[in-house]
Structures are given as structure tokens and as C-alpha cells.
Design a protein around this motif. Structure first.
Motif, PDB file in Angstrom:
ATOM      1  N   LEU A 182       0.827  -1.201   0.000  1.00  0.00           N
ATOM      2  CA  LEU A 182       0.000   0.000   0.000  1.00  0.00           C
ATOM      3  C   LEU A 182       0.863   1.253   0.000  1.00  0.00           C
ATOM      4  O   LEU A 182       0.549   2.250  -0.664  1.00  0.00           O
ATOM      5  CB  LEU A 182      -0.925  -0.012   1.225  1.00  0.00           C
ATOM      6  N   PHE A 183       1.974   1.204   0.708  1.00  0.00           N
ATOM      7  CA  PHE A 183       2.904   2.322   0.751  1.00  0.00           C
ATOM      8  C   PHE A 183       3.503   2.574  -0.637  1.00  0.00           C
ATOM      9  O   PHE A 183       3.676   3.718  -1.059  1.00  0.00           O
ATOM     10  CB  PHE A 183       4.001   2.025   1.770  1.00  0.00           C
ATOM     11  N   MET A 184       3.811   1.509  -1.361  1.00  0.00           N
ATOM     12  CA  MET A 184       4.328   1.658  -2.724  1.00  0.00           C
ATOM     13  C   MET A 184       3.321   2.383  -3.616  1.00  0.00           C
ATOM     14  O   MET A 184       3.695   3.249  -4.425  1.00  0.00           O
ATOM     15  CB  MET A 184       4.631   0.283  -3.323  1.00  0.00           C
ATOM     16  N   ALA A 185       2.044   2.035  -3.471  1.00  0.00           N
ATOM     17  CA  ALA A 185       1.013   2.692  -4.269  1.00  0.00           C
ATOM     18  C   ALA A 185       0.931   4.179  -3.950  1.00  0.00           C
ATOM     19  O   ALA A 185       0.811   5.017  -4.850  1.00  0.00           O
ATOM     20  CB  ALA A 185      -0.343   2.020  -4.023  1.00  0.00           C
ATOM     21  N   VAL A 186       1.006   4.527  -2.670  1.00  0.00           N
ATOM     22  CA  VAL A 186       0.928   5.930  -2.261  1.00  0.00           C
ATOM     23  C   VAL A 186       2.126   6.718  -2.776  1.00  0.00           C
ATOM     24  O   VAL A 186       1.990   7.829  -3.299  1.00  0.00           O
ATOM     25  CB  VAL A 186       0.829   6.036  -0.727  1.00  0.00           C
ATOM     26  N   VAL A 187       3.320   6.153  -2.661  1.00  0.00           N
ATOM     27  CA  VAL A 187       4.526   6.851  -3.084  1.00  0.00           C
ATOM     28  C   VAL A 187       4.551   7.041  -4.595  1.00  0.00           C
ATOM     29  O   VAL A 187       4.864   8.123  -5.106  1.00  0.00           O
ATOM     30  CB  VAL A 187       5.786   6.087  -2.612  1.00  0.00           C
ATOM     31  N   GLY A 188       4.201   6.009  -5.335  1.00  0.00           N
ATOM     32  CA  GLY A 188       4.216   6.130  -6.790  1.00  0.00           C
ATOM     33  C   GLY A 188       3.139   7.048  -7.315  1.00  0.00           C
ATOM     34  O   GLY A 188       3.322   7.743  -8.315  1.00  0.00           O
ATOM     35  N   GLY A 189       1.998   7.066  -6.670  1.00  0.00           N
ATOM     36  CA  GLY A 189       0.845   7.844  -7.137  1.00  0.00           C
ATOM     37  C   GLY A 189      -0.360   6.937  -7.152  1.00  0.00           C
ATOM     38  O   GLY A 189      -0.554   6.176  -8.113  1.00  0.00           O
ATOM     39  N   ALA A 190      -1.161   6.984  -6.096  1.00  0.00           N
ATOM     40  CA  ALA A 190      -2.206   5.985  -5.888  1.00  0.00           C
ATOM     41  C   ALA A 190      -3.241   5.949  -7.004  1.00  0.00           C
ATOM     42  O   ALA A 190      -3.903   4.939  -7.199  1.00  0.00           O
ATOM     43  CB  ALA A 190      -2.904   6.240  -4.548  1.00  0.00           C
ATOM     44  N   ALA A 191      -3.397   7.032  -7.743  1.00  0.00           N
ATOM     45  CA  ALA A 191      -4.397   7.071  -8.815  1.00  0.00           C
ATOM     46  C   ALA A 191      -3.773   6.905 -10.197  1.00  0.00           C
ATOM     47  O   ALA A 191      -4.449   7.113 -11.197  1.00  0.00           O
ATOM     48  CB  ALA A 191      -5.183   8.378  -8.747  1.00  0.00           C
ATOM     49  N   HIS A 192      -2.505   6.518 -10.264  1.00  0.00           N
ATOM     50  CA  HIS A 192      -1.793   6.433 -11.544  1.00  0.00           C
ATOM     51  C   HIS A 192      -1.226   5.034 -11.732  1.00  0.00           C
ATOM     52  O   HIS A 192      -0.430   4.561 -10.917  1.00  0.00           O
ATOM     53  CB  HIS A 192      -0.673   7.475 -11.597  1.00  0.00           C
ATOM     54  N   VAL A 193      -1.627   4.378 -12.820  1.00  0.00           N
ATOM     55  CA  VAL A 193      -1.234   2.991 -13.043  1.00  0.00           C
ATOM     56  C   VAL A 193       0.282   2.855 -13.179  1.00  0.00           C
ATOM     57  O   VAL A 193       0.896   1.971 -12.585  1.00  0.00           O
ATOM     58  CB  VAL A 193      -1.951   2.443 -14.292  1.00  0.00           C
ATOM     59  N   TRP A 194       0.901   3.746 -13.969  1.00  0.00           N
ATOM     60  CA  TRP A 194       2.355   3.672 -14.122  1.00  0.00           C
ATOM     61  C   TRP A 194       3.076   4.001 -12.816  1.00  0.00           C
ATOM     62  O   TRP A 194       4.226   3.604 -12.613  1.00  0.00           O
ATOM     63  CB  TRP A 194       2.834   4.613 -15.222  1.00  0.00           C
ATOM     64  N   GLY A 195       2.406   4.701 -11.920  1.00  0.00           N
ATOM     65  CA  GLY A 195       2.995   4.988 -10.620  1.00  0.00           C
ATOM     66  C   GLY A 195       3.235   3.737  -9.797  1.00  0.00           C
ATOM     67  O   GLY A 195       4.046   3.747  -8.863  1.00  0.00           O
ATOM     68  N   ALA A 196       2.541   2.635 -10.135  1.00  0.00           N
ATOM     69  CA  ALA A 196       2.751   1.382  -9.405  1.00  0.00           C
ATOM     70  C   ALA A 196       4.185   0.894  -9.577  1.00  0.00           C
ATOM     71  O   ALA A 196       4.822   0.440  -8.619  1.00  0.00           O
ATOM     72  CB  ALA A 196       1.758   0.327  -9.891  1.00  0.00           C
ATOM     73  N   ILE A 197       4.688   0.980 -10.802  1.00  0.00           N
ATOM     74  CA  ILE A 197       6.069   0.542 -11.058  1.00  0.00           C
ATOM     75  C   ILE A 197       7.054   1.495 -10.391  1.00  0.00           C
ATOM     76  O   ILE A 197       8.032   1.066  -9.772  1.00  0.00           O
ATOM     77  CB  ILE A 197       6.326   0.457 -12.570  1.00  0.00           C
ATOM     78  N   LEU A 198       6.779   2.793 -10.509  1.00  0.00           N
ATOM     79  CA  LEU A 198       7.672   3.782  -9.892  1.00  0.00           C
ATOM     80  C   LEU A 198       7.719   3.615  -8.386  1.00  0.00           C
ATOM     81  O   LEU A 198       8.803   3.608  -7.771  1.00  0.00           O
ATOM     82  CB  LEU A 198       7.195   5.191 -10.262  1.00  0.00           C
ATOM     83  N   GLY A 199       6.564   3.466  -7.750  1.00  0.00           N
ATOM     84  CA  GLY A 199       6.520   3.305  -6.303  1.00  0.00           C
ATOM     85  C   GLY A 199       7.219   2.038  -5.840  1.00  0.00           C
ATOM     86  O   GLY A 199       7.939   2.046  -4.822  1.00  0.00           O
ATOM     87  N   SER A 200       7.036   0.950  -6.584  1.00  0.00           N
ATOM     88  CA  SER A 200       7.707  -0.310  -6.226  1.00  0.00           C
ATOM     89  C   SER A 200       9.221  -0.162  -6.319  1.00  0.00           C
ATOM     90  O   SER A 200       9.961  -0.632  -5.443  1.00  0.00           O
ATOM     91  CB  SER A 200       7.223  -1.433  -7.149  1.00  0.00           C
ATOM     92  N   ALA A 201       9.687   0.489  -7.391  1.00  0.00           N
ATOM     93  CA  ALA A 201      11.130   0.669  -7.569  1.00  0.00           C
ATOM     94  C   ALA A 201      11.712   1.546  -6.465  1.00  0.00           C
ATOM     95  O   ALA A 201      12.778   1.245  -5.907  1.00  0.00           O
ATOM     96  CB  ALA A 201      11.404   1.284  -8.940  1.00  0.00           C
ATOM     97  N   VAL A 202      11.017   2.635  -6.127  1.00  0.00           N
ATOM     98  CA  VAL A 202      11.523   3.558  -5.105  1.00  0.00           C
ATOM     99  C   VAL A 202      11.587   2.875  -3.741  1.00  0.00           C
ATOM    100  O   VAL A 202      12.613   2.936  -3.042  1.00  0.00           O
ATOM    101  CB  VAL A 202      10.636   4.817  -5.043  1.00  0.00           C
ATOM    102  N   ILE A 203      10.526   2.197  -3.345  1.00  0.00           N
ATOM    103  CA  ILE A 203      10.479   1.604  -2.004  1.00  0.00           C
ATOM    104  C   ILE A 203      11.465   0.450  -1.878  1.00  0.00           C
ATOM    105  O   ILE A 203      12.216   0.348  -0.886  1.00  0.00           O
ATOM    106  CB  ILE A 203       9.051   1.147  -1.671  1.00  0.00           C
ATOM    107  N   LEU A 204      11.514  -0.442  -2.870  1.00  0.00           N
ATOM    108  CA  LEU A 204      12.438  -1.566  -2.764  1.00  0.00           C
ATOM    109  C   LEU A 204      13.890  -1.105  -2.869  1.00  0.00           C
ATOM    110  O   LEU A 204      14.777  -1.662  -2.206  1.00  0.00           O
ATOM    111  CB  LEU A 204      12.124  -2.598  -3.848  1.00  0.00           C
ATOM    112  N   GLY A 205      14.131  -0.082  -3.705  1.00  0.00           N
ATOM    113  CA  GLY A 205      15.483   0.465  -3.779  1.00  0.00           C
ATOM    114  C   GLY A 205      15.907   1.099  -2.470  1.00  0.00           C
ATOM    115  O   GLY A 205      17.030   0.876  -1.981  1.00  0.00           O
ATOM    116  N   LEU A 206      15.009   1.893  -1.880  1.00  0.00           N
ATOM    117  CA  LEU A 206      15.308   2.520  -0.588  1.00  0.00           C
ATOM    118  C   LEU A 206      15.487   1.484   0.512  1.00  0.00           C
ATOM    119  O   LEU A 206      16.367   1.602   1.372  1.00  0.00           O
ATOM    120  CB  LEU A 206      14.190   3.489  -0.208  1.00  0.00           C
TER     121      LEU A 206
END
Length: 607
Positions: free
Chosen positions: A247-271
Motif C-alpha cells: 500500500l505504501f508503494m502505491a501511495v509513493v508512486g501515485g495511488a491514482a496512476h497505473v504507471w505509478g505502481a512501477i515507480l513506487g515499487s522501484a523507489v520503495i524496494l530500492g530505498l
């Protein structure tokens, strides 16, 4: 509006880079492994974007559905000897059935009760995985066979990498297709517009269940891939901590943006990886403190980037292209003039009885908001419901359209009793309406808002929307929406965000949306509020034309000049009760009406 050329160029570059990374000998094995985990997480988060960011249904339990997919393939391949590809289908079926059962039970809850329920079943499934003997208890299941495709083994991280990212891109494609379809508009209305959507025939309960099952199935695919990549499963990756992390990945990437799912996953797992490596060295501790860091990060995100990282990144990318002098055409949805016309209702014969309101009453505890009101509306006439502020006019509208249940009395529409039915069922009979307080979906385009009004005039299944098999019917819906917008004078704003319109324009947009439903009876709640004089004249012309076409109109309005010039018949309310009824000329001279509006007149004064 979307810059399609830029989107396609960026997407092609992204896919090309993904495809080339494993082929390069210089790419470390650690990077490939990290990208695999990002892909697995992205599958889960894409579903969460649809469920939580778009649909407004917060879930902490997606990790449990990952576990169902993983344990299904683990047990069937090691104990029953099934092919891994068959276990994918089995996992999807089991997940869909369980998600449907859980969804039917829990999605009725609202507020904080729904997230709490997701916590409960996530913990339940987690402890189930860890305590069943045939699932290996806390040790889990090992010895899972690797996947193979056409004789090519996918046992290494570099080989399964392509399958993982194929599934990720396929899920993004399917989700974007769904959101751009008729079912997708209904799903996008769930967050902040469910009551309005019900008034246009949208089965919001069914669509909530659909997206809940859809998100669960994506999580199940992630679990299936995880099991065959790791070659072993145990309960630990399917607990509540991981559910919160998704859920945190969705919020960070952009909860209303489909492509944000990939961005949020990359940011959180990288961090997460960097925090585990760097922070213990800096603080000289072995304590796991990434959750503390993530908590601080979440507070900062909500303060400075509440919409997530994706909107800012995409805006920066567009500016970067413009700075470099690249001229990219801005395009939007094209209206196909050759699209088929939507079917229209048969209008009742002019003068025939359309609506019969018989002694309806509404009590809120000891307060009587509407007190035994009765009136009639006939085909091809405009009836005005007027009265001072607080007279109960809008409550009467809500009783007629099914938004509120009756305390007593009866409402009949086209000869059928509709009192006691839901707003969605009443909409199906041919009644459309606007609202006293504008109810739009501000982030959707003007065209899409109006197309939502035509929801019942076309039937498109969720699979058809996902696979883009609905293009002909979608073209017809958009053509009808554009026609109604032209009719009310908003033809120049088709692709503008609805939230950017002025209040008067938003009211016209609501009227266009109601007209798109092709109603027999149109209920307009203060349609002229916020309009300038010229806009009111144009609206009056539109309503007069609709009357000539045989449509019946019931309206609430405070502008007496507008009402007196337009209506055939008036019903006056005061303090929730019927006060007077008659033609506009009769109402202007009625003593009780003058008393209610003006406090009476001195003897000898003319009305």
C-alpha cells in the motif's frame, strides 16, 4: 489531454531498456534480482492502484492473495504433480472465488471498518499458512520445480525476468484499457461519486466486487511467479508487514496512476535495500529501522507530494521535451461521426400521465421534511416545484428519484409503482436528474462525465473493456456525449477537466449528463443557479425544445422570472407542505404564495 506521441516514445524506450538489461554482461546479477522483485511487487501494486487509488477501497491484505497464488502452485506441483502452468489457472480460480466471498462480506463496510476488515482476513490467512501441517507450517514448502517454456528453462533470474516483466506490462495494458472503457468510468466514479453514479444506473456494489477480485488475481499471479523464482515458499512474505508495504508503494508512486505502481515499487524496494545496507553502518546498530524511515517518508510525501511521485515525474518529462525543442502534437479522444447512434426510448403520448406523486412523506426522527405532498406531471410539460429556502423541494426530488426512502405515500412512474426501489432501478425506468449541489468527477474530462450519464444505453462487460473489444460501442457513447454537450453550449470544452469549469458551466454539464441518459422524465434541481442571463436564455431554449420533443421536466428553481416564463404548471411548497398549485399566472396572484414569499400585501395593493 494526452500527448500520445510522447507517451508512445517514452513507453518504447522503457520497454527497450527492460529488454536489453539482462542481455548485457555488464548488468550485475543483483540488479536483475532486484528488478525481478520490483516486477513482482508492481503486479500487486497495479491492482492496489485500481482498488484503492481509483476505487477508494483501502486494503492492507493484498499480501495474503500473493500467498494464495504461491501456496497453490507450491502444493500442486510438489504434492500432486501438476504442471506449473495449470497451477496458474488453479490459483487464479481459487483466488477469484475467495476474493469474491471476502468482497461480498467486507465491501459493504464503509469508513475505517473496511481497512480494519482487510487487516483481519490478512492476519487470518497468514496464520493459516503457518499452522496447516500439509502446507509445511512455518517451514513452508520447498523443492518447487522451475518454469519452462517451449523447452527453455526459466530457472535462473535472468530467464524468468522476461516472464515477470511481460506480466507486469500486460497488467498495465489491461488496467489502462479497463479504465478507458464504460466499466472503467463506473469504477472511477466509486471514489467520491458513488451516489451520483447509482442515479444513472451504475451498480456500484458489483463494480466494487469486480475491482476487488481483479486486484486479488493480479496479486495471485505475483505469488505464482514468486514461488517458481524462489523455488520455495514460507509464510513470512505474506504477512501484514508486506501488505502495508504494498500500500505504501502505491501511495509513493501515485495511488491514482497505473504507471505509478512501477515507480513506487522501484523507489520503495530500492530505498529498503539501501537503508538495510547503509543505516546500520551509520548508526552502528543491527536494528531493523526501515519502517521508521518509511514512516517519516510517508509524512513527507503527504505534506509535499500528496498525489505521489508519478504526476511530478511525468510533468517534468513533458517540460524536458519542450525545452529540447521537440514539437509533439497534443491529441485527445477523437469523436467518430460515423459511429452508430445509441438506441432511444419511446416517448409517451403527449398529455399522458408520466409521474404521479401521492401523499409522500419523509420524517427524519421527529422532523417532518416533506408532509403529504401530491402532484402530477404529464408528458410534454414542464412542472416547477417552488418555495422558500428550506421548503423541502430537494428532499422531494430525492424521494421521487429513490435517493431517499419514503416514510409513507406512493410514487408511480409510467404507470408503475417505483416507491421503495433503489435509485439505480428507477434510473433504468427512464428517469434522469441533476443535483442541488453539483456532483461531478472533477479529474475526469467533460466528455467522460457526460458519457457516464449514458451508462445504461450500452452494455460492455469488464473482459470486453480489458481486451478493447468495445471500441464500436465506446465510439457511440462518446458521440452521444459530445452531441449533448453541443446541445447545452459546452461543445468547446469536451476535453477539459470537469473541475476546471466555472460553476455555471458545471451545472450545464450536469444537464448534458442527464440528457445523455435519454430520460422520459428529467428532474432538474436548480439548473439556472450560477448561470448568467444569456446562459439562462439559452438553457430555457434547450428545455423548451425538449418539451416540444415530448420530454417531461420537473424542476426546482429560485429564479422566478426563469420559472414563470418556462413552466406550464407550478407546485408551491412551504415548510415541507403543499401550499398551492396552478399555472404561473394563477400562482403569481395566489394570496398564500404572496404571504409565503413576501409576508403578504397590504389590503388594496395589487399582486
Amino acid at each position: 489531454m494526452r500527448n500520445r506521441t510522447l507517451c508512445r516514445a517514452t513507453l518504447c524506450a522503457f520497454v527497450l531498456i527492460l529488454a536489453l538489461l539482462p542481455l548485457s554482461g555488464a548488468t550485475p546479477e543483483f540488479w536483475i534480482t532486484q528488478l525481478n522483485y520490483i516486477g513482482l511487487a508492481s503486479l500487486v501494486v497495479v491492482g492496489l492502484v485500481l482498488l484503492t487509488g481509483v476505487g477508494g477501497l483501502t486494503s492492507f491484505g493484498q499480501a495474503a492473495f500473493v500467498g494464495i497464488g504461491a501456496y497453490t502452485t507450491a502444493w500442486l506441483t510438489t504434492q500432486a504433480g501438476w504442471s506449473p502452468w495449470l497451477t496458474l489457472l488453479a490459483g487464479l480460480v481459487i483466488t477469484a472465488v475467495l476474493a469474491w466471498i471476502i468482497g461480498v462480506i467486507t465491501l459493504r463496510l464503509s469508513g475505517h471498518y473496511l481497512p480494519l476488515s482487510t487487516l483481519a482476513w490478512c492476519l487470518s490467512l497468514y496464520y493459516l499458512f503457518g499452522n496447516l501441517e500439509w502446507l509445511g507450517r512455518n517451514d513452508g514448502i520447498s523443492g518447487i520445480q522451475p518454469l519452462s517454456l517451449f523447452g527453455w528453462s526459466l530457472g535462473s533470474g535472468r530467464s524468468i525476468y522476461y516472464l515477470i516483466w511481460f506480466c507486469v506490462l500486460l497488467s498495465v495494458w489491461a488496467t489502462l484499457n479497463l479504465l478507458g472503457s464504460r466499466p472503467g468510468r463506473a469504477i472511477r466514479a466509486l471514489r467520491g461519486g458513488a451516489g451520483m453514479a447509482e442515479a444513472f444506473g451504475v451498480n456500484t456494489a458489483a463494480y466494487k466486487t469486480v475491482i476487488f477480485v481483479y486486484a486479488a488475481m493480479l496479486a495471485s499471479v505475483s505469488g505464482w511467479l514468486y514461488a517458481h523464482m524462489q523455488r520455495a515458499v514460507s509464510p513470512s512474505p505474506f504477512g501484514l508487514n508486506y501488505g502495508i508495504e504494498y500500500l505504501f508503494m502505491a501511495v509513493v508512486g501515485g495511488a491514482a496512476h497505473v504507471w505509478g505502481a512501477i515507480l513506487g515499487s522501484a523507489v520503495i524496494l530500492g530505498l529498503k535495500d539501501q537503508i538495510q545496507n547503509i543505516v546500520p553502518k551509520l548508526l552502528d546498530t543491527s536494528t531493523n529501522i526501515e519502517m521508521i524511515v518509511f514512516g517519516v517518508l510517508l509524512v513527507l510525501m503527504l505534506q509535499y507530494a500528496a498525489q505521489g511521485l508519478w504526476p511530478g515525474l511525468s510533468a517534468f518529462w513533458r517540460r524536458l521535451w519542450r525545452v529540447r525543442g521537440t514539437s509533439l502534437p497534443v491529441t485527445a479522444t477523437v469523436i467518430d461521426p460515423a459511429a452508430a447512434e445509441l438506441p432511444c426510448r419511446v416517448r409517451p403520448e403527449k398529455g399522458s400521465l408520466v409521474l404521479e406523486v401521492d401523499h409522500i412523506r419523509k420524517q427524519f426522527g421527529g422532523l417532518v421534511a416533506v408532509n403529504d405532498i401530491s402532484f402530477r406531471v404529464r408528458a410534454g410539460e414542464i412542472v416547477g416545484l417552488i418555495g422558500p429556502n428550506g421548503a423541502g423541494k430537494s428532499t422531494t426530488f430525492n424521494l421521487v428519484s429513490g435517493i431517499l426512502p419514503l416514510t409513507s405515500g406512493e410514487v408511480r412512474f409510467l404507470g408503475q409503482r417505483i416507491s421503495g426501489r433503489s435509485a439505480r432501478e428507477i434510473a433504468q425506468t427512464g428517469m434522469g436528474r441533476t443535483f442541488q449541489h453539483v456532483q461531478l468527477l472533477p479529474e475526469m474530462s467533460v466528455l467522460e462525465n457526460v458519457a457516464l450519464g449514458a451508462h445504461l444505453r450500452s452494455h460492455v462487460s469488464v473482459p470486453a473493456g480489458i481486451l478493447r473489444l468495445d471500441r464500436a460501442r465506446e465510439a457511440s457513447l462518446l458521440k452521444e456525449a459530445a452531441r449533448q454537450l453541443e446541445r447545452v453550449g459546452l461543445g468547446a470544452y469536451l476535453h477539459e477537466q470537469a473541475g476546471n469549469l466555472a460553476l455555471g458551466q458545471q451545472r450545464l454539464l450536469e444537464i448534458a449528463r442527464a440528457l445523455a441518459a435519454d430520460p422520459v422524465l428529467l428532474l432538474l434541481d436548480e439548473p439556472a443557479a450560477g448561470l448568467r442571463y444569456r446562459e439562462k436564455q439559452e438553457l430555457a431554449a434547450v428545455l423548451s425544445q425538449l418539451r416540444e420533443e415530448g420530454m417531461s421536466i420537473l424542476l426546482v428553481e429560485h429564479d422566478m422570472d426563469f420559472v414563470m416564463r418556462l413552466t406550464n404548471h407550478l407546485v408551491v411548497m412551504d415548510f415541507g407542505s403543499w401550499l398551492a398549485e396552478g399555472s404561473p399566472e394563477e400562482i403569481q396572484r395566489h394570496p398564500a404564495v404572496l404571504e409565503a414569499y413576501l409576508g403578504g400585501v397590504e389590503e388594496g395593493d395589487e399582486a
